[in-house]
Design an enzyme around this catalytic site. Structure first.
Site, PDB file in Angstrom:
ATOM      1  N   LYS A  54       0.840  -1.203   0.000  1.00  0.00           N
ATOM      2  CA  LYS A  54       0.000   0.000   0.000  1.00  0.00           C
ATOM      3  C   LYS A  54       0.872   1.249   0.000  1.00  0.00           C
ATOM      4  CE  LYS A  54      -3.792  -2.481   2.225  1.00  0.00           C
ATOM      5  NZ  LYS A  54      -4.452  -2.872   3.482  1.00  0.00           N
ATOM      6  N   GLN A  98      -4.360  -1.653   9.848  1.00  0.00           N
ATOM      7  CA  GLN A  98      -4.248  -2.948   9.187  1.00  0.00           C
ATOM      8  C   GLN A  98      -4.789  -4.060  10.085  1.00  0.00           C
ATOM      9  OE1 GLN A  98      -3.150  -3.484   5.923  1.00  0.00           O
ATOM     10  NE2 GLN A  98      -3.867  -5.558   6.279  1.00  0.00           N
ATOM     11  N   ASP A 121     -10.944   2.998   4.400  1.00  0.00           N
ATOM     12  CA  ASP A 121     -11.280   1.582   4.214  1.00  0.00           C
ATOM     13  C   ASP A 121     -12.796   1.402   4.069  1.00  0.00           C
ATOM     14  OD1 ASP A 121      -9.149  -0.194   3.983  1.00  0.00           O
ATOM     15  OD2 ASP A 121      -8.709  -0.141   6.126  1.00  0.00           O
TER      16      ASP A 121
END
Ligand code: NAD
Length: 284
Positions: A54, A98, A121
């Site tokens: 990412k 994460q 997200d």
């Protein structure tokens, strides 16, 4: 039948190219560089790879990324404090924690505490609600990536029977939510670990999305001839990445199929960058 391979690397490269161009134009115009703050707790090797990918993708597209590494012994309060600090930081546009977190930490209050306008997200309950009502702020990255792949391949979902295997908050439920929206117009069935005779249902699918987390769970004889098969699964088997679909057998049945790796995974990252750019745009 031998299926068309839906190339997620290729489709995501063109999406990233577009994002890079838009980012450059936005930064020139506003003086603002979109900034993603990633939080990684502990030493899970797979999570480290995902976060690194990412970060690299951000750099290549002209977005700034900052990695906040916390030890595996981090307390709930320390993690919440970091999220509060990132929420308050005006130079940060997107926050990513994460997953999975180490077992002693509860992800729900952490994700709930991310400012909804920085929740790139798309996991915050407010953003999930907006998505389900068809007025999204941020679409969840993996299901959004799947929709983009279908669109790119000119695979219409309207009036099709889409079967999603998996009901997680990250993939299965939002995937079903997007497929059923006006405009996508699929008829959606969600299967899960308590579904009876799952093969009888998957054999009715025009579009089959597997998000189970069990290597090669979907066998060739579970697929209707000509179906489109989207394999979201990423499983490590003897240091090899394997999807949730038995690829070779499925490719004999399907009209189109995504590979693992090189399918949905790269699309997820591209959609994260897209959301971070949108968050930065909304902040000025
Ligand atoms: P999860 O473990 O949270 O959910 C798995 C779902 O599968 C559950 O809802 C469960 O009901 C269902 N399930 C489990 N066993 C089943 C069975 N025997 N029959 C039917 N259903 C069953 O996992 P998740 O976070 O949704 O992830 C699913 C997979 O997708 C994993 O392999 C994960 O690594 C992968 N993933 C990939 C991406 C990507 O970018 N490609 C992103 C997120 C997750």
């Amino acid at each position: 039948m031998s299926a068309t391979i839906i190339d997620g690397k290729l489709i995501s490269a063109s999406a990233r190219q577009q994002i890079a161009e838009e980012t450059a134009a936005f930064t020139t115009e506003s003086g603002v560089t979109p900034h993603l703050a990633a939080v990684l707790v502990g030493d899970d090797p797979a999570s480290q790879v995902y976060v690194r990918n990412k970060e690299r993708a951000c750099e290549k597209c002209g977005l700034k990324s900052t990695l906040h590494r916390l030890s595996a012994e981090t307390t709930q309060q320390q993690l919440m404090d970091l999220v509060a600090q990132l929420n308050a930081d005006r130079t940060v546009h997107g926050i990513l924690v994460q997953l999975p977190l180490p077992n002693h930490l509860d992800s729900t209050p952490v994700l709930d505490s991310i400012r909804p306008d920085k929740d790139v997200d798309g996991f915050h309950p407010e953003n999930v609600g907006l998505m389900l009502q068809g007025r999204p702020r941020f679409l969840p990255c993996t299901p959004h990536g799947v929709m983009k792949m279908l669109e790119h391949e000119n695979i219409s979902t309207a009036g099709k029977h889409a079967v999603v295997i998996g009901r997680s908050d990250i993939v299965g439920k939002p995937m079903a939510g997007l497929l059923v929206q006006k405009g996508a117009d699929a008829t959606v069935t969600v299967c899960h670990s308590r579904t009876a005779d799952i093969a009888a249902i998957t054999r009715q699918a025009d579009i089959l999305v597997a998000a189970v987390g069990i290597p090669e769970f979907v066998k060739g004889d579970m697929i209707k001839p000509g179906a489109v098969v989207i394999d979201v699964g990423i499983n490590r088997v003897n240091d090899k990445l394997v999807g949730d679909v038995e690829f070779a057998a499925a490719a004999e049945q399907a009209s189109a199929i995504t590979p693992v790796p090189g399918g949905v995974g790269p699309m997820t990252i591209a959609m994260l960058l897209r959301n971070t750019l949108e968050a930065a745009k909304q902040s000025v």
